[in-house]
Write a protein that holds these residues in place. Sequence first.
Motif, short mmCIF file in Angstrom:
data_model
loop_
_atom_site.label_atom_id
_atom_site.label_comp_id
_atom_site.label_asym_id
_atom_site.label_seq_id
_atom_site.Cartn_x
_atom_site.Cartn_y
_atom_site.Cartn_z
N VAL A 107 6.33 40.84 42.68
CA VAL A 107 7.37 41.53 43.45
C VAL A 107 6.85 42.85 43.99
O VAL A 107 7.12 43.21 45.14
CB VAL A 107 8.62 41.76 42.59
N VAL A 108 6.11 43.58 43.19
CA VAL A 108 5.49 44.84 43.60
C VAL A 108 4.00 44.72 43.29
O VAL A 108 3.62 44.46 42.14
CB VAL A 108 6.10 46.04 42.86
N GLY A 109 3.18 44.93 44.31
CA GLY A 109 1.76 44.68 44.14
C GLY A 109 1.02 45.68 43.28
O GLY A 109 -0.17 45.50 43.03
N PHE A 110 1.70 46.73 42.83
CA PHE A 110 1.03 47.72 41.98
C PHE A 110 1.77 47.90 40.66
O PHE A 110 1.67 48.96 40.02
CB PHE A 110 0.90 49.07 42.70
N ALA B 17 14.09 40.75 47.40
CA ALA B 17 14.91 40.87 48.61
C ALA B 17 15.43 42.28 48.78
O ALA B 17 15.53 42.79 49.91
CB ALA B 17 16.07 39.87 48.54
N LEU B 18 15.76 42.96 47.67
CA LEU B 18 16.25 44.34 47.76
C LEU B 18 15.17 45.27 48.29
O LEU B 18 15.44 46.15 49.13
CB LEU B 18 16.72 44.79 46.38
N LEU B 19 13.94 45.10 47.85
CA LEU B 19 12.86 45.98 48.29
C LEU B 19 12.51 45.77 49.75
O LEU B 19 12.15 46.71 50.46
CB LEU B 19 11.62 45.75 47.41
N PHE C 83 5.43 44.77 48.82
CA PHE C 83 6.67 44.47 48.12
C PHE C 83 7.18 43.08 48.52
O PHE C 83 6.80 42.53 49.55
CB PHE C 83 7.75 45.50 48.46
N GLY C 84 8.12 42.56 47.70
CA GLY C 84 8.89 41.38 48.07
C GLY C 84 8.39 40.10 47.44
O GLY C 84 7.29 40.02 46.89
N ASN C 85 9.24 39.08 47.52
CA ASN C 85 8.86 37.73 47.11
C ASN C 85 9.69 36.73 47.91
O ASN C 85 10.42 37.10 48.83
CB ASN C 85 9.03 37.54 45.59
N ALA D 86 8.25 42.95 36.82
CA ALA D 86 7.39 42.01 36.10
C ALA D 86 8.17 40.81 35.58
O ALA D 86 7.62 39.72 35.43
CB ALA D 86 6.69 42.72 34.94
N ALA D 87 9.45 41.01 35.29
CA ALA D 87 10.27 39.94 34.72
C ALA D 87 10.96 39.09 35.77
O ALA D 87 11.67 38.15 35.43
CB ALA D 87 11.33 40.54 33.78
N ASP D 88 10.76 39.41 37.06
CA ASP D 88 11.49 38.68 38.09
C ASP D 88 11.13 37.20 38.11
O ASP D 88 11.94 36.37 38.52
CB ASP D 88 11.22 39.29 39.46
N GLY D 89 9.93 36.86 37.69
CA GLY D 89 9.55 35.45 37.66
C GLY D 89 10.33 34.62 36.67
O GLY D 89 10.33 33.39 36.74
#
Length: 413
Positions: free
Chosen positions: A117-120, A243-245, A233-235, A178-181
């Motif tokens: 979701v966030v690349g860093f 989607a929010l980011l 950002f994003g997925n 990290a938990a979005d998956g």
Amino acid sequence: MKVVDGQRGAYRPAVTVPPPLRRGPLLVTAAFAALGAALIPAAAVPGIWRIWQLYAMLFGAVAAFELVAVFAVLGWPTRKTARSGAVAAAAGLGLWVVSRPLGLLARFDPWQPADTVVGFTDYVAAGLQVVALFGFLVVARRRAHPRPSAPRRVFAWIVLFPVLLLVLATGAAGTVAAADGLASPRPSTLLEGGTVEYCRPDGVPLAMDLARPRASGRPAPVALYLHGGGFVFGNRKPTGPGALLTGSRPGPVRDALVARGFVVASIDYRLAPAAPWPSALTDARCAVRFLKANAAALGIDPARIAAWGTGTGGTLASLLGVAREADDASTVRAVAAVGAPAKFTGTSLPERAAVFLARFPASPLSYPAAGAPPFLIADGGPGSAEFADRLRTAGVPVTATPDVAAFLAETVS
């Protein structure tokens, strides 16, 4: 000598127990930094487990050790427990250094599941470990002050309170990312779809959500959706942190496409800086090749695949149209780019990130326009007008209508 109950015994000096440390702002900040740094890899463990259990157990063990140390130092704050917290933070930071900068965990990058979701996100965890390590070391070396003065306590809280708020915010955001998956996407009532793995670059599986129309008896056209977010950002999901980011709401267009008989394929692609450019474009090309190679099993027409994206997702879609490969395996029939920058000026945070991480090869203006498929360029980003003019000069049909579903239905169906 001392006689006890009629017997002589050796003199035993009284054991002095060091007084506990106060839960001051530095100790609390270090503890919450360690807590966030431990929760981020812990939240990624289920995703790592699906790839390789050994790395998952290693990440889980380090995270568990740090969580125990945090609870110990908060429950009984002494210099000994503070040193234990420092050791735990050093172990977590060492795991990040070994796996990311040094790349010694060679089978795959175990931080990629946390960076979807966030690349860093992994850099956030490493930064929190540095804060925790420094804080615990300072606390462990200081003398205990059972009753420091009230002005001193107030001043310390005033100075460190902004740092504590930043630690709490970054730890919570990193854990959620990290938990979005673990959360499944919320499907539309129009759809009957599923999730498949479309590519595994460097051993990391990438997911594709397929939204299918009702059976029509013939192979369906495909709209490949690429999310925005400045390549950082994003997925693929229509709701949630990704989607929010990105600020995108692809659901209405997706539903309109499905109602017109399209299969809509939404993909995750690797984000920077965890995966530097051109990883995102490589993944988008891999998605097109996957759809063509599995067309019969998916019930789709390999000759009618279009790319659609918003923001820098539209930039990726444009690159699929103009940055063509010689083998013709990842070409698309049409491109719809909405709010997509064709060059990066660095005026917004995602664009500044894209400029720093991608630079000019990510600009569609860097590639020849001749032979490109029909384009929709709407709500233009920086350089989009120049890009549209270049396409028209090369004889490529370009429309500015914002109706993505109508454009793709006209050019692809």
